[in-house]
Design a protein around this motif. Structure first.
Motif, PDB file in Angstrom:
ATOM      1  N   ASP A  88       3.102  -5.763 -73.937  1.00 50.19           N
ATOM      2  CA  ASP A  88       1.699  -5.444 -73.673  1.00 50.19           C
ATOM      3  C   ASP A  88       1.395  -5.539 -72.183  1.00 50.19           C
ATOM      4  N   ARG A  89       1.928  -6.568 -71.554  1.00 44.80           N
ATOM      5  CA  ARG A  89       1.681  -6.745 -70.119  1.00 44.80           C
ATOM      6  C   ARG A  89       2.268  -5.590 -69.324  1.00 44.80           C
ATOM      7  N   LEU A  90       3.500  -5.206 -69.649  1.00 46.35           N
ATOM      8  CA  LEU A  90       4.129  -4.106 -68.923  1.00 46.35           C
ATOM      9  C   LEU A  90       3.405  -2.790 -69.179  1.00 46.35           C
ATOM     10  N   ASP A  91       2.928  -2.593 -70.413  1.00 51.66           N
ATOM     11  CA  ASP A  91       2.167  -1.371 -70.705  1.00 51.66           C
ATOM     12  C   ASP A  91       0.888  -1.315 -69.890  1.00 51.66           C
ATOM     13  N   THR A  92       0.208  -2.473 -69.753  1.00 52.64           N
ATOM     14  CA  THR A  92      -1.019  -2.512 -68.954  1.00 52.64           C
ATOM     15  C   THR A  92      -0.725  -2.220 -67.493  1.00 52.64           C
ATOM     16  N   LEU A  93       0.350  -2.781 -66.976  1.00 52.49           N
ATOM     17  CA  LEU A  93       0.721  -2.551 -65.578  1.00 52.49           C
ATOM     18  C   LEU A  93       1.049  -1.080 -65.341  1.00 52.49           C
ATOM     19  N   ARG A  94       1.856  -0.511 -66.243  1.00 52.09           N
ATOM     20  CA  ARG A  94       2.212   0.905 -66.082  1.00 52.09           C
ATOM     21  C   ARG A  94       0.972   1.800 -66.215  1.00 52.09           C
ATOM     22  N   GLY A  95       0.087   1.434 -67.159  1.00 54.58           N
ATOM     23  CA  GLY A  95      -1.125   2.224 -67.334  1.00 54.58           C
ATOM     24  C   GLY A  95      -2.002   2.205 -66.098  1.00 54.58           C
ATOM     25  N   ALA A  96      -2.116   1.037 -65.470  1.00 52.07           N
ATOM     26  CA  ALA A  96      -2.929   0.939 -64.255  1.00 52.07           C
ATOM     27  C   ALA A  96      -2.331   1.771 -63.126  1.00 52.07           C
ATOM     28  N   VAL A  97      -0.990   1.797 -63.058  1.00 43.46           N
ATOM     29  CA  VAL A  97      -0.329   2.623 -62.043  1.00 43.46           C
ATOM     30  C   VAL A  97      -0.627   4.096 -62.293  1.00 43.46           C
ATOM     31  N   GLU A  98      -0.501   4.516 -63.553  1.00 44.96           N
ATOM     32  CA  GLU A  98      -0.724   5.926 -63.882  1.00 44.96           C
ATOM     33  C   GLU A  98      -2.187   6.335 -63.680  1.00 44.96           C
ATOM     34  N   ARG A  99      -3.128   5.427 -64.037  1.00 44.80           N
ATOM     35  CA  ARG A  99      -4.551   5.757 -63.897  1.00 44.80           C
ATOM     36  C   ARG A  99      -5.095   5.466 -62.510  1.00 44.80           C
ATOM     37  N   ARG A 100      -4.238   4.820 -61.682  1.00 44.71           N
ATOM     38  CA  ARG A 100      -4.621   4.475 -60.308  1.00 44.71           C
ATOM     39  C   ARG A 100      -5.871   3.610 -60.277  1.00 44.71           C
ATOM     40  N   HIS A 101      -5.859   2.575 -61.120  1.00 48.68           N
ATOM     41  CA  HIS A 101      -6.945   1.612 -61.175  1.00 48.68           C
ATOM     42  C   HIS A 101      -6.497   0.295 -60.541  1.00 48.68           C
ATOM     43  N   ALA A 102      -7.440  -0.421 -59.927  1.00 46.44           N
ATOM     44  CA  ALA A 102      -7.154  -1.742 -59.368  1.00 46.44           C
ATOM     45  C   ALA A 102      -6.995  -2.757 -60.503  1.00 46.44           C
ATOM     46  N   LEU A 103      -6.332  -3.862 -60.194  1.00 41.04           N
ATOM     47  CA  LEU A 103      -6.119  -4.931 -61.162  1.00 41.04           C
ATOM     48  C   LEU A 103      -6.594  -6.262 -60.589  1.00 41.04           C
ATOM     49  N   ARG A 104      -7.187  -7.085 -61.448  1.00 41.91           N
ATOM     50  CA  ARG A 104      -7.452  -8.481 -61.081  1.00 41.91           C
ATOM     51  C   ARG A 104      -6.413  -9.324 -61.806  1.00 41.91           C
ATOM     52  N   ILE A 105      -5.627 -10.081 -61.063  1.00 41.91           N
ATOM     53  CA  ILE A 105      -4.548 -10.864 -61.680  1.00 41.91           C
ATOM     54  C   ILE A 105      -4.660 -12.334 -61.293  1.00 41.91           C
ATOM     55  N   THR A 106      -4.174 -13.177 -62.183  1.00 35.05           N
ATOM     56  CA  THR A 106      -3.955 -14.591 -61.879  1.00 35.05           C
ATOM     57  C   THR A 106      -2.447 -14.771 -61.798  1.00 35.05           C
ATOM     58  N   TYR A 107      -1.973 -15.197 -60.625  1.00 32.43           N
ATOM     59  CA  TYR A 107      -0.528 -15.174 -60.364  1.00 32.43           C
ATOM     60  C   TYR A 107      -0.031 -16.559 -59.975  1.00 32.43           C
ATOM     61  N   TYR A 108       1.133 -16.906 -60.549  1.00 29.11           N
ATOM     62  CA  TYR A 108       1.773 -18.172 -60.208  1.00 29.11           C
ATOM     63  C   TYR A 108       2.766 -17.944 -59.076  1.00 29.11           C
ATOM     64  N   THR A 109       2.557 -18.629 -57.960  1.00 25.71           N
ATOM     65  CA  THR A 109       3.454 -18.544 -56.809  1.00 25.71           C
ATOM     66  C   THR A 109       4.397 -19.738 -56.836  1.00 25.71           C
ATOM     67  N   ALA A 110       5.657 -19.482 -57.135  1.00 22.98           N
ATOM     68  CA  ALA A 110       6.613 -20.580 -57.331  1.00 22.98           C
ATOM     69  C   ALA A 110       6.870 -21.354 -56.049  1.00 22.98           C
ATOM     70  N   THR A 111       6.903 -20.661 -54.894  1.00 21.08           N
ATOM     71  CA  THR A 111       7.237 -21.359 -53.646  1.00 21.08           C
ATOM     72  C   THR A 111       6.190 -22.397 -53.283  1.00 21.08           C
ATOM     73  N   ARG A 112       4.919 -22.153 -53.686  1.00 15.93           N
ATOM     74  CA  ARG A 112       3.852 -23.116 -53.375  1.00 15.93           C
ATOM     75  C   ARG A 112       3.380 -23.864 -54.614  1.00 15.93           C
ATOM     76  N   ASP A 113       3.959 -23.526 -55.785  1.00 11.74           N
ATOM     77  CA  ASP A 113       3.597 -24.178 -57.035  1.00 11.74           C
ATOM     78  C   ASP A 113       2.088 -24.134 -57.255  1.00 11.74           C
ATOM     79  N   GLU A 114       1.503 -22.927 -57.166  1.00 15.76           N
ATOM     80  CA  GLU A 114       0.058 -22.809 -57.324  1.00 15.76           C
ATOM     81  C   GLU A 114      -0.310 -21.497 -58.009  1.00 15.76           C
ATOM     82  N   LEU A 115      -1.483 -21.508 -58.651  1.00 16.73           N
ATOM     83  CA  LEU A 115      -2.048 -20.322 -59.260  1.00 16.73           C
ATOM     84  C   LEU A 115      -3.113 -19.746 -58.336  1.00 16.73           C
TER      85      LEU A 115
END
Length: 316
Positions: free
Chosen positions: A143-170
């Motif tokens: 589902d996540r990959l489908d959403t990502l691919r769909g946003a690329v195809e529709r050229r829409h922006a995304l709001r994401i919450t991302y875990y950065t491993a090097t800083r151990d933070e969201l």
């Protein structure tokens, strides 16, 4: 695996199959055998010379593989017990099936027909293994990959919450997606990050939440995409250089991480590598425990010393 070790592994596999092959074809011409085995006649003769000194422990008369030559024909006269072709164990066969299934699922894979034919043959030979409870899918749920691919195809922006491993933070950020790609079995979103004001790679399995926005993606006039031919992590000279002294138990890092210098020094190795963040390097070194000592930079030496001292204080 380096080129010499790969060549040695290929030759070992060839030798293990050569004896049962020749046993089934007594008196075969060397030229015919070489053509069927896909090697030169010179290589086949060299393999036969090596087989002559292989055999059972003791390695005396009656222990070694023996053969008879009649002009350009060869016959095995003693096989030393190597009388059957090499067979895959159930675990080896299942590992190959899983790897091929993963490869077949990877977007953009070339020669997909060849992969599917090979997989069909292996699954047919493996028999009941094909019904083993193994599910293969790309990292990150579908589902996540489908959403990502769909946003690329529709050229829409995304709001994401991302875990950065090097800083151990969201972190939460708005990104303008460019493409979804797979490198070394992992799925990534390449996007313009409005927070960093640069193109960034986001691992799909580290995106904790994402929402496709109604607003269109806003890419700068020209963006420079990552060259991933050498892998995802390609440290540049602008990153901090860390030098460690590692013991035998820590030498694995030289195979797992790109290192600029590896120098043996007695029982230890002196290893230099670049890191994206000293906070990550601090956690990394502490995780290695007694198998690593920081040589440089001084800032990292002090960070590790302070955290180690704080940990020891907890025991007092």
């Amino acid at each position: 695996m380096t080129a010499p070790s790969r060549a040695s592994a290929d030759r070992l596999g060839r030798l293990l199959n050569l004896v049962p092959y020749l046993l089934a074809r007594p008196g075969i011409e060397l030229a015919e055998a070489a053509a069927e085995l896909g090697v030169s006649e010179k290589q086949l003769r060299e393999d036969l010379e090596l087989l002559w000194v292989c055999g059972l422990p003791g390695y005396g008369p009656g222990d070694l593989i023996d053969m008879a030559f009649d002009g350009d024909r060869v016959t095995i006269t003693y096989d030393a017990g190597i009388d059957r072709p090499l067979r895959l164990t159930p675990d080896e066969a299942l590992a190959l099936v899983v790897a091929l299934r993963m490869l077949a699922e990877t977007p953009g894979t070339a020669n997909r027909d060849a992969i599917e034919r090979t997989l069909a043959k292996l699954e047919s030979a493996a028999g009941d293994l094909t019904s083993a409870p193994v599910e293969v899918r790309l990292p990150g749920n579908a589902d996540r990959l489908d959403t990502l691919r769909g946003a690329v195809e529709r050229r829409h922006a995304l709001r994401i919450t991302y875990y950065t491993a090097t800083r151990d933070e969201l972190t939460e950020r708005v990104v303008d997606p460019i493409r979804v790609l797979v490198v070394a079995g992992r799925a990534y979103l390449e996007a313009w990050c409005r927070r960093a004001e640069a193109v960034r790679l986001f691992r799909a399995d580290r995106i904790d939440a994402l929402t496709e926005l109604e607003e269109p993606a806003r890419l700068p006039g020209e963006v420079r995409l990552h060259d991933l031919s050498g892998g995802v992590y390609q440290p540049g000279p602008e990153l901090p250089l860390v030098t460690l002294r590692v013991g035998r138990g820590g030498r694995w890092i030289t195979e797992y991480y790109p290192c600029e210098d590896v120098r043996p020094d007695g029982e230890e190795w002196v290893v230099s590598l670049r890191v994206a963040d000293l906070a990550w390097a601090q956690r990394f070194v502490l995780g290695l425990g007694p198998d690593a000592t920081v040589v440089a930079p001084a800032d990292l030496v002090e960070r590790v010393r302070q955290q180690a001292a704080a940990a020891l204080d907890q025991y007092s």
